[in-house]
Enzyme design. Sequence first.
Site, short mmCIF file in Angstrom:
data_model
loop_
_atom_site.label_atom_id
_atom_site.label_comp_id
_atom_site.label_asym_id
_atom_site.label_seq_id
_atom_site.Cartn_x
_atom_site.Cartn_y
_atom_site.Cartn_z
N ARG A 242 49.24 6.42 26.56
CA ARG A 242 48.23 5.56 27.17
C ARG A 242 48.59 4.08 27.10
O ARG A 242 47.99 3.27 27.82
CB ARG A 242 46.87 5.77 26.48
CG ARG A 242 46.28 7.16 26.70
CD ARG A 242 44.91 7.27 26.07
NE ARG A 242 44.32 8.58 26.24
CZ ARG A 242 43.62 8.96 27.30
NH1 ARG A 242 43.41 8.11 28.29
NH2 ARG A 242 43.11 10.18 27.37
N ASP B 49 40.50 34.17 53.87
CA ASP B 49 41.78 33.93 54.54
C ASP B 49 41.94 32.48 55.01
O ASP B 49 43.05 32.08 55.35
CB ASP B 49 41.92 34.85 55.75
CG ASP B 49 42.06 36.31 55.37
OD1 ASP B 49 42.37 36.58 54.20
OD2 ASP B 49 41.87 37.18 56.24
N ARG C 217 63.80 39.59 36.69
CA ARG C 217 63.37 40.61 37.66
C ARG C 217 62.78 39.97 38.90
O ARG C 217 62.33 38.83 38.88
CB ARG C 217 62.34 41.52 36.97
CG ARG C 217 61.82 42.66 37.79
CD ARG C 217 61.05 43.62 36.91
NE ARG C 217 61.95 44.40 36.05
CZ ARG C 217 61.59 45.03 34.94
NH1 ARG C 217 60.34 44.95 34.53
NH2 ARG C 217 62.46 45.73 34.25
#
Length: 765
Positions: free
Chosen positions: A475, A168, A203
């Site tokens: 890059r 927790d 949903r």
Amino acid sequence: MERHVMNISSQLNASDDFRIGVLTSGGDAQGMNAAVRAVIRTALAVGARPYAVLEGWAGAVHGGDSIKPMGWSDVSNILSAGGTVIGTARCPEFREYEGRHAAARHLLEHGIDRLVVIGGDGSLSGTNEFRTEWPQHVRELVDEGVISEEEAAAHPALIVVGLVGSIDNDMVGTDMTIGADTALHRIVDALDQLTSTAASHQRTFVVEVMGRHCGYLPLMAAVAGGADYVFTPENPAGPGWEDDLAEHLRLGREAGRRESIVLVAEGATDRDGNLLTTQHIADAITEKTGEDARVTILGHVQRGGSPSAYDRWMSTLLGYAAVQEILTTTPEAVPCILGVRHNRITRIPLMKAVQETRAVKDFIKAGDFEGAQRARGVSFTAMVGVNDILSTPPQLTPEATGVSRRIGILHAGGLAPGMNTAARAAVRLGIARGWTMLGIRGSWRGLADNDVRELTWGDVEGWAFQGGAELGTRREVPEIEQYYSLGRAIERNELDALIVIGGLNAYLAVHAMMNERDRYPAFQIPVVLIPASIDNNLPGSELSIGADTALNNATWALDRIKESAAATKRCFIAEIMGRRCGYLTLMSSLSSGAEYIYLNEDAANLQKIAEDSRRMVDSFKDGRRLFLILVNEAVSKFYDREFLASVYEAESEGYYDVRHSALGHLQQGGAPSPFDRLLATRLTNRALEHLQNQFTRGEAEGVYIGQIGNHIEARLVKNMFDDLDIVNRRPFDQWWCELTRIQRIVSMQDPGMPALTISIADSEE
């Protein structure tokens, strides 16, 4: 969620007279095994005798075989195991004086008067009560004839050190508890999967997660998983919450969401103290919207399974520090727990931490919800505000005041998981400020080619949990011949600022552009660099976006390699990404249990390789079946992975075979980890704050931001090379380098290896 740093200093020694018990108590938490392993192996390394107390305090109460002396191999191959291999149990007998008296008798039978206790606030408070009673138990045991006066004199006090094991993350005073990171992984993985099915049917899912008295898991999962709404104990639902929830869901769909996710802490209530169940919330959604809401309760799935990389290496370092603490503390000292505070291992008075943790419930009961949130820490309260902005549909965003700004967002450098999360956060946080957010596709080349378009709130829906980079990344560092095109594109799109999310090449590009401002006036705008690189080699930040995901990917792969290699006697050499930065290699070794590591920062030579080879051959002669060696990809011009494999195979004497492989680009793939999502969100929020400050002051600076300790700092790009070793493409100061000796101590049994002490900060008052 934080990551921690420690500093190594001098040698630590103990004697065989020191006997250290370790136990896990209360609810299990992933990472407990890593802490147990570290306690036992560190104790052995310093010359103490470790014992495991099986089944928590029940093992101490019952005695006998439940208190077991431990050797090095007793904790082999447990890093990847969930739960706790030494067991845990609720023990009603220990709540009674007679049970604690039996526990004292059984511990003294083994000469144990030092304990490392890994558990939650209940276990730790019970431990402290036992500690205060210890002299009384000892005196009574003498009177009962169980122990002699000499034994009583040798064990006058019980010295305890606590480590907090709780998924927790509910202990006040420590930023992270053992198991919380893994539990967050479980929740976010489930949300990612639910989102895909929910989007298919447009949903709504109402998902219950653990957090009876602490909202850390639901809040951070909401930010990391892109939830629409969250119910936490620290912020109970107010009057009319049903209408507010329905409005958020309806407007979210209008803004482009195909699915809706509502997170509920198992202990969430309304402001009258009435429990809000997932079914109650689902029924409210159906009543207000006419839509059928589905309920999912994750339950103990959150506790189970293999621990995350962080819960392995962090728990290892805490276990190591616990042995140091228990050997150096005195009976008169205030008992402590060890936690993580401001990115450092911290000593916290045990009962102070327990009392302040329990006080949060009192704040909530008294209706002081802001006080309850403040007690959880600064990062918790900050994330409450950030989550409100990220999840609130744009129709509910207050009309912005002030000058509207046009902000460009681009990626540059190598791919890092979490780039999409940062871009999403930038768009939604920027829109909330009234700014126009523009996505630049294809990095600097895309800007030069004017591949720029406005991004809306709905355009970035779902980006939080996607790997890769939706805007693309390259890059290349722009050549000076491209500067004119870049300047024209900035002017054409009327950009007021740039947010650049990327790696070292992004930093080098911005630095070069800042030096050309006199020739190209269009470059005279604020530019903020956000660190994103799996190499974790960027200046001004202890952690970069993507590094945690890469570490978890590497750890997963190494677990599979170990399972495969264990079928025979084998030395396996794995090459880890990172170029000349060994961060991933070191942390992968701590999380996987690799025996040897070879880093560019710690140059190998023939003498060291020969000594390592001899030690490895001896270990196979003694019965070892697997030896794992990690090498960072640019370890040495000469002593690379292939060379090491040849040496170890040549010296094998037929006791083992050798295989080697580069883990490669799997380290860059997949959905970003919860930590990388949270880090990306936190850094991006700070980047926008910095832009706002520059606009207010009329400045146009190039800065790079990063997390140092518990603070996010901004530094001027023009001074970047004060931090950066450009020859080796890494920062001059790398906090994690000091952990290499600890890796050797907990991973390779070596009588010649001295143990080291680490600095432990006292908690702030």
